[in-house]
Design a protein around this motif. Sequence first.
Motif, mmCIF file in Angstrom:
data_model
loop_
_atom_site.group_PDB
_atom_site.id
_atom_site.type_symbol
_atom_site.label_atom_id
_atom_site.label_comp_id
_atom_site.label_asym_id
_atom_site.label_seq_id
_atom_site.Cartn_x
_atom_site.Cartn_y
_atom_site.Cartn_z
ATOM 1 N N VAL A 2 42.260 -39.051 49.370
ATOM 2 C CA VAL A 2 43.569 -39.694 49.389
ATOM 3 C C VAL A 2 43.414 -41.187 49.146
ATOM 4 C CG1 VAL A 2 45.580 -40.218 50.795
ATOM 5 C CG2 VAL A 2 44.499 -37.966 50.961
ATOM 6 N N ARG A 3 44.238 -41.710 48.290
ATOM 7 C CA ARG A 3 44.219 -43.145 48.007
ATOM 8 C C ARG A 3 45.624 -43.693 48.089
ATOM 9 N NH1 ARG A 3 42.422 -44.855 42.672
ATOM 10 N NH2 ARG A 3 42.155 -46.884 43.637
ATOM 11 N N VAL A 4 45.739 -44.902 48.614
ATOM 12 C CA VAL A 4 46.996 -45.641 48.628
ATOM 13 C C VAL A 4 46.723 -46.981 47.963
ATOM 14 C CG1 VAL A 4 48.749 -46.740 50.056
ATOM 15 C CG2 VAL A 4 47.849 -44.502 50.700
ATOM 16 N N VAL A 5 47.474 -47.287 46.927
ATOM 17 C CA VAL A 5 47.224 -48.498 46.153
ATOM 18 C C VAL A 5 48.507 -49.299 46.030
ATOM 19 C CG1 VAL A 5 46.445 -49.456 43.962
ATOM 20 C CG2 VAL A 5 45.398 -47.354 44.860
ATOM 21 N N ARG A 19 58.679 -57.838 43.842
ATOM 22 C CA ARG A 19 58.771 -56.397 44.042
ATOM 23 C C ARG A 19 57.370 -55.836 44.201
ATOM 24 N NH1 ARG A 19 60.097 -51.433 40.075
ATOM 25 N NH2 ARG A 19 61.374 -50.140 41.475
ATOM 26 N N LEU A 20 57.147 -55.197 45.337
ATOM 27 C CA LEU A 20 55.871 -54.541 45.592
ATOM 28 C C LEU A 20 55.984 -53.060 45.253
ATOM 29 C CD1 LEU A 20 54.886 -56.086 49.054
ATOM 30 C CD2 LEU A 20 54.472 -56.980 46.754
ATOM 31 N N SER A 21 54.887 -52.511 44.749
ATOM 32 C CA SER A 21 54.827 -51.088 44.443
ATOM 33 C C SER A 21 53.661 -50.464 45.185
ATOM 34 C CB SER A 21 54.645 -50.869 42.941
ATOM 35 O OG SER A 21 55.706 -51.436 42.209
ATOM 36 N N CYS A 22 53.799 -49.185 45.487
ATOM 37 C CA CYS A 22 52.738 -48.471 46.189
ATOM 38 C C CYS A 22 52.738 -47.024 45.725
ATOM 39 C CB CYS A 22 52.948 -48.529 47.694
ATOM 40 S SG CYS A 22 51.860 -47.456 48.655
ATOM 41 N N GLU A 23 51.558 -46.524 45.469
ATOM 42 C CA GLU A 23 51.433 -45.116 45.107
ATOM 43 C C GLU A 23 50.331 -44.483 45.936
ATOM 44 O OE1 GLU A 23 50.749 -44.285 40.998
ATOM 45 O OE2 GLU A 23 51.114 -42.149 41.272
ATOM 46 N N ALA A 24 50.661 -43.338 46.518
ATOM 47 C CA ALA A 24 49.684 -42.545 47.255
ATOM 48 C C ALA A 24 49.328 -41.333 46.421
ATOM 49 C CB ALA A 24 50.241 -42.120 48.605
ATOM 50 N N ASN A 77 56.899 -37.547 43.725
ATOM 51 C CA ASN A 77 55.865 -38.544 43.498
ATOM 52 C C ASN A 77 55.789 -39.457 44.712
ATOM 53 O OD1 ASN A 77 55.480 -37.604 40.870
ATOM 54 N ND2 ASN A 77 57.144 -38.878 40.115
ATOM 55 N N MET A 78 54.610 -39.655 45.223
ATOM 56 C CA MET A 78 54.441 -40.461 46.428
ATOM 57 C C MET A 78 54.371 -41.935 46.042
ATOM 58 S SD MET A 78 54.595 -37.958 48.423
ATOM 59 C CE MET A 78 54.309 -38.723 49.991
ATOM 60 N N TYR A 96 50.755 -54.457 53.436
ATOM 61 C CA TYR A 96 50.034 -53.188 53.330
ATOM 62 C C TYR A 96 51.022 -52.045 53.199
ATOM 63 C CZ TYR A 96 46.079 -55.790 55.272
ATOM 64 O OH TYR A 96 45.068 -56.701 55.492
ATOM 65 N N CYS A 97 50.669 -51.138 52.333
ATOM 66 C CA CYS A 97 51.401 -49.881 52.230
ATOM 67 C C CYS A 97 50.662 -48.837 53.063
ATOM 68 C CB CYS A 97 51.473 -49.443 50.779
ATOM 69 S SG CYS A 97 52.322 -47.872 50.509
ATOM 70 N N ALA A 98 51.426 -47.999 53.734
ATOM 71 C CA ALA A 98 50.800 -46.978 54.570
ATOM 72 C C ALA A 98 51.602 -45.694 54.509
ATOM 73 C CB ALA A 98 50.695 -47.456 56.016
ATOM 74 N N ALA A 99 50.919 -44.608 54.787
ATOM 75 C CA ALA A 99 51.556 -43.302 54.796
ATOM 76 C C ALA A 99 51.232 -42.567 56.091
ATOM 77 C CB ALA A 99 51.092 -42.482 53.605
ATOM 78 N N GLN A 100 52.210 -41.853 56.594
ATOM 79 C CA GLN A 100 51.995 -40.961 57.724
ATOM 80 C C GLN A 100 51.963 -39.552 57.144
ATOM 81 O OE1 GLN A 100 55.061 -41.021 60.720
ATOM 82 N NE2 GLN A 100 54.194 -39.319 61.852
ATOM 83 N N ARG A 101 50.752 -38.999 57.085
ATOM 84 C CA ARG A 101 50.627 -37.697 56.477
ATOM 85 C C ARG A 101 51.219 -36.614 57.370
ATOM 86 N NH1 ARG A 101 44.498 -37.168 54.813
ATOM 87 N NH2 ARG A 101 44.233 -38.278 56.795
ATOM 88 N N VAL A 102 51.569 -35.521 56.761
ATOM 89 C CA VAL A 102 52.089 -34.383 57.516
ATOM 90 C C VAL A 102 51.056 -33.961 58.563
ATOM 91 C CG1 VAL A 102 52.765 -31.970 57.347
ATOM 92 C CG2 VAL A 102 53.497 -33.581 55.592
ATOM 93 N N GLY A 103 51.503 -33.847 59.806
ATOM 94 C CA GLY A 103 50.614 -33.473 60.904
ATOM 95 C C GLY A 103 50.075 -34.652 61.675
#
Length: 120
Positions: A2-5, A19-24, A77-78, A96-103
Motif C-alpha cells: 500500500v502506498r499513499v502519495v 490544491r493538494l492531491s493524494c492517491e492511495a 479511485n482512492m 500529510y495524507c492518511a487513510a484508515q483502512r477497512v478493519g
Amino acid sequence: QVRVVESGGGLVQDGGSLRLSCEASGRTFAAVAMGWFRQVPGKERELVASIRWSGGTTYYADSVRGRFTISRDNPRNMKIYLQMNSLKPEDTAVYYCAAQRVGAQRYDTWGQGTQVTVSS
C-alpha cells in the motif's frame, strides 16, 4: 504494498490558494476514510479535514472551516484533494495524507508529507 502519495505543496503568499492531491494504491486497498493532517515542528499532528468513503461525510477543523475543501475522485479511485483558499501564514506546515483502512481503528497508512509555506 500500500502506498499513499501526496503532491501539490509549495510556497504561496498570504491570501493565496493551493490544491493538494493524494492517491492511495495497492492491491485490494480499501479505506473507511481518508484525511489530511498537518504538523509544525514542536507541535502534535492535527487533523485538518477528512472524508468518509461511504457517504462522503466530511469533517473540518475549526481553523480551516470555510477556507479549505476536501473532496474525492471517483469513489472507486482512492484519490482525495484538499483545496486551500485564503491561506494564512499559520497554515504553514507539512501536510500529510492518511487513510484508515477497512478493519483499522485509526488512520494507519500515511504519505510522506508535502510542505506548504504561506508567506506574509
